[in-house]
Design an enzyme around this catalytic site. Structure first.
Site, PDB file in Angstrom:
ATOM      1  N   ASN A   1       0.873  -1.174   0.000  1.00 23.10           N
ATOM      2  CA  ASN A   1       0.000   0.000   0.000  1.00 23.10           C
ATOM      3  C   ASN A   1       0.911   1.225   0.000  1.00 23.10           C
ATOM      4  O   ASN A   1       1.497   1.549   1.026  1.00 23.10           O
ATOM      5  CB  ASN A   1      -0.896  -0.025   1.249  1.00 23.10           C
ATOM      6  CG  ASN A   1      -1.663   1.278   1.426  1.00 23.10           C
ATOM      7  OD1 ASN A   1      -1.779   2.073   0.496  1.00 23.10           O
ATOM      8  ND2 ASN A   1      -2.193   1.489   2.632  1.00 23.10           N
ATOM      9  N   TRP A   2       1.001   1.831  -1.166  1.00 27.83           N
ATOM     10  CA  TRP A   2       1.949   2.949  -1.306  1.00 27.83           C
ATOM     11  C   TRP A   2       1.470   4.238  -0.668  1.00 27.83           C
ATOM     12  O   TRP A   2       2.235   5.200  -0.555  1.00 27.83           O
ATOM     13  CB  TRP A   2       2.240   3.199  -2.786  1.00 27.83           C
ATOM     14  CG  TRP A   2       3.263   2.266  -3.356  1.00 27.83           C
ATOM     15  CD1 TRP A   2       3.900   1.239  -2.708  1.00 27.83           C
ATOM     16  CD2 TRP A   2       3.776   2.284  -4.690  1.00 27.83           C
ATOM     17  NE1 TRP A   2       4.766   0.612  -3.562  1.00 27.83           N
ATOM     18  CE2 TRP A   2       4.708   1.237  -4.793  1.00 27.83           C
ATOM     19  CE3 TRP A   2       3.529   3.073  -5.808  1.00 27.83           C
ATOM     20  CZ2 TRP A   2       5.408   0.972  -5.963  1.00 27.83           C
ATOM     21  CZ3 TRP A   2       4.210   2.809  -6.985  1.00 27.83           C
ATOM     22  CH2 TRP A   2       5.148   1.767  -7.062  1.00 27.83           C
ATOM     23  N   LYS A   3       0.177   4.296  -0.342  1.00 29.88           N
ATOM     24  CA  LYS A   3      -0.385   5.535   0.220  1.00 29.88           C
ATOM     25  C   LYS A   3      -0.083   6.696  -0.732  1.00 29.88           C
ATOM     26  O   LYS A   3      -0.079   6.501  -1.955  1.00 29.88           O
ATOM     27  CB  LYS A   3       0.153   5.759   1.636  1.00 29.88           C
ATOM     28  CG  LYS A   3      -0.006   4.508   2.492  1.00 29.88           C
ATOM     29  CD  LYS A   3       0.242   4.717   3.947  1.00 29.88           C
ATOM     30  CE  LYS A   3       0.048   3.393   4.675  1.00 29.88           C
ATOM     31  NZ  LYS A   3       0.122   3.500   6.110  1.00 29.88           N
TER      32      LYS A   3
ATOM     33  N   HIS B   1      -9.446   1.734   4.705  1.00 32.40           N
ATOM     34  CA  HIS B   1      -8.163   1.835   5.411  1.00 32.40           C
ATOM     35  C   HIS B   1      -8.319   2.817   6.572  1.00 32.40           C
ATOM     36  O   HIS B   1      -9.054   3.805   6.467  1.00 32.40           O
ATOM     37  CB  HIS B   1      -7.067   2.303   4.445  1.00 32.40           C
ATOM     38  CG  HIS B   1      -5.701   2.219   5.045  1.00 32.40           C
ATOM     39  ND1 HIS B   1      -5.213   3.197   5.881  1.00 32.40           N
ATOM     40  CD2 HIS B   1      -4.745   1.253   4.977  1.00 32.40           C
ATOM     41  CE1 HIS B   1      -3.996   2.836   6.289  1.00 32.40           C
ATOM     42  NE2 HIS B   1      -3.691   1.663   5.758  1.00 32.40           N
TER      43      HIS B   1
ATOM     44  N   GLU C   1      -6.577   5.165   7.573  1.00 28.51           N
ATOM     45  CA  GLU C   1      -6.307   6.571   7.254  1.00 28.51           C
ATOM     46  C   GLU C   1      -7.498   7.210   6.536  1.00 28.51           C
ATOM     47  O   GLU C   1      -7.770   8.397   6.713  1.00 28.51           O
ATOM     48  CB  GLU C   1      -5.016   6.682   6.427  1.00 28.51           C
ATOM     49  CG  GLU C   1      -3.797   6.407   7.310  1.00 28.51           C
ATOM     50  CD  GLU C   1      -2.630   5.727   6.613  1.00 28.51           C
ATOM     51  OE1 GLU C   1      -2.578   5.715   5.373  1.00 28.51           O
ATOM     52  OE2 GLU C   1      -1.762   5.175   7.327  1.00 28.51           O
TER      53      GLU C   1
ATOM     54  N   GLU D   1      -5.457  -4.557  10.724  1.00 26.21           N
ATOM     55  CA  GLU D   1      -4.394  -3.560  10.872  1.00 26.21           C
ATOM     56  C   GLU D   1      -4.606  -2.763  12.161  1.00 26.21           C
ATOM     57  O   GLU D   1      -5.372  -1.787  12.165  1.00 26.21           O
ATOM     58  CB  GLU D   1      -4.404  -2.598   9.682  1.00 26.21           C
ATOM     59  CG  GLU D   1      -4.145  -3.274   8.359  1.00 26.21           C
ATOM     60  CD  GLU D   1      -3.522  -2.311   7.348  1.00 26.21           C
ATOM     61  OE1 GLU D   1      -2.446  -2.634   6.830  1.00 26.21           O
ATOM     62  OE2 GLU D   1      -4.079  -1.239   7.097  1.00 26.21           O
TER      63      GLU D   1
ATOM     64  N   GLY E   1       2.750   2.275  10.596  1.00 28.49           N
ATOM     65  CA  GLY E   1       3.739   3.331  10.414  1.00 28.49           C
ATOM     66  C   GLY E   1       4.502   3.689  11.678  1.00 28.49           C
ATOM     67  O   GLY E   1       5.190   4.695  11.736  1.00 28.49           O
TER      68      GLY E   1
ATOM     69  N   SER F   1       3.552  -2.231  10.110  1.00 26.17           N
ATOM     70  CA  SER F   1       4.998  -2.348  10.261  1.00 26.17           C
ATOM     71  C   SER F   1       5.543  -3.731   9.877  1.00 26.17           C
ATOM     72  O   SER F   1       6.460  -4.249  10.509  1.00 26.17           O
ATOM     73  CB  SER F   1       5.422  -1.972  11.689  1.00 26.17           C
ATOM     74  OG  SER F   1       5.057  -0.636  11.969  1.00 26.17           O
TER      75      SER F   1
ATOM     76  N   GLY G   1       2.828  -1.214   4.173  1.00 21.42           N
ATOM     77  CA  GLY G   1       2.915   0.205   3.828  1.00 21.42           C
ATOM     78  C   GLY G   1       4.346   0.606   3.519  1.00 21.42           C
ATOM     79  O   GLY G   1       4.880   0.339   2.440  1.00 21.42           O
ATOM     80  N   GLY G   2       5.005   1.229   4.493  1.00 21.37           N
ATOM     81  CA  GLY G   2       6.349   1.784   4.309  1.00 21.37           C
ATOM     82  C   GLY G   2       7.329   0.852   3.619  1.00 21.37           C
ATOM     83  O   GLY G   2       8.050   1.264   2.701  1.00 21.37           O
TER      84      GLY G   2
HETATM   85  P1  PGA Z   1       2.952   0.272   7.521  1.00 22.28           P
HETATM   86  O1  PGA Z   1       1.470   0.542   6.927  1.00 22.28           O
HETATM   87  O2  PGA Z   1       3.406  -1.055   6.953  1.00 22.28           O
HETATM   88  O3  PGA Z   1       3.765   1.427   7.054  1.00 22.28           O
HETATM   89  O4  PGA Z   1       2.814   0.194   8.999  1.00 22.28           O
HETATM   90  C1  PGA Z   1       0.543  -0.490   6.767  1.00 22.28           C
HETATM   91  C2  PGA Z   1      -0.742   0.032   6.198  1.00 22.28           C
HETATM   92  O5  PGA Z   1      -1.166   1.145   6.569  1.00 22.28           O
HETATM   93  O6  PGA Z   1      -1.395  -0.646   5.379  1.00 22.28           O
END
Ligand code: PGA
Length: 275
Positions: free
Chosen positions: A9-11, A99, A101, A171, A177, A217, A238-239
């Protein structure tokens, strides 16, 4: 049969050049890692404006490109939104729904998620529904109730045939993050809970077949122990998915048992464990 599903997930990251550079390098890194893409589903949930370019690079390479969100209406006066028919017109077959966010910064409700899941189904787009508790719920010990409620509300009115087309990503907000991953035991406990709630709502056959991912993470150094857990079928990353070499290592996670057998878990066991 559940096939592992690892997704990035590149956001809101990467320019178009960075995205296409990633695409070329990622294909190479998967080869270097000797990943057999018939044994693991891989997707990148990219910003909308990068999806077409990535699809061209990944064409016939067994890597999916998905969207990070969509609206539930097909067309109309909804400035700034993207519809499911626009996604399917581009050949996009996966979308993230709900998600944390989106829920936190854009006021996305579980009721809206349910409408989006139904809309995705009618366009043959497979959703990944995200659910997870915040730190307050975790510390108060109400995390199971919080996730159960979020899951059921997000699937309100969603039929079994629509749900089984979806994956669920657990999640926990406190792990996203933050560099703080849930322990494999915490992640498994919640994945098993999610499967048992799905079994109560849709029956064990549907729940048995549904993919449950863990997200928060995830890195190449913790993916194997997470994937070794019975109810964790994949990861939403994500990251660590922004780096081609690191993400290829995650996809190459070293759990050959799960990759080989695409194992079947009986929900009866899950329910037994839960009681
Ligand atoms: P993260 O994000 O791996 O950077 O913690 C995961 C996500 O929000 O899907």
């Amino acid at each position: 049969m559940r096939k592992p599903f690892i997704a990035g997930n590149w956001k809101m990251h990467k320019t178009i050049n960075e995205a296409t550079d990633f695409g070329e390098l990622f294909v190479q890194k998967l080869k270097d890692e000797q990943v057999d893409l018939s044994k693991v589903d891989v997707a990148i949930f990219a910003p909308y404006i990068h999806m077409s370019a990535l699809k061209v690079i990944f064409l016939l390479r067994g890597i999916d490109v998905g969207a990070q969100n969509m609206f539930y209406e097909d067309k109309g006066a909804f400035t700034g939104e993207i519809s499911p028919s626009m996604l399917s017109d581009l050949g996009i077959e996966r979308v993230i729904i709900g998600h944390s966010e989106r829920r936190k910064y854009f006021g996305e409700t579980s009721a809206a998620c349910a409408r989006k899941i139904k809309a995705a189904y009618t366009h043959d787009i497979r959703p990944v529904l995200c659910v997870g508790e915040d730190l307050e719920d975790r510390e108060a010990g109400s995390h199971k109730d919080a996730v159960r409620k979020m899951l059921l509300d997000s699937l309100d009115g969603v039929q079994a045939v629509e749900a089984e087309f979806a994956a669920v990503a657990y999640e926990p907000l406190w792990a996203i993050g933050t560099g703080k991953t849930a322990t494999p035991e915490q992640a498994e406990e919640m994945a098993a809970l999610i499967r048992s709630v799905l079994a109560e709502k849709y029956g064990s056959k549907v729940a048995d077949d549904m993919i449950i991912q863990y997200g928060g993470s995830v890195k190449s150094t913790n993916i194997a122990e997470l994937m070794a857990k019975e109810d964790i079928d994949g990861a939403l990353v994500g990251g660590a998915s922004l780096d081609a070499a690191e993400f290829a290592k995650i996809v190459a996670f070293d759990d050959s048992v799960k990759k080989e057998s695409l194992k079947q878990v009986s929900v009866k066991n899950v329910l037994k464990k839960d009681n």
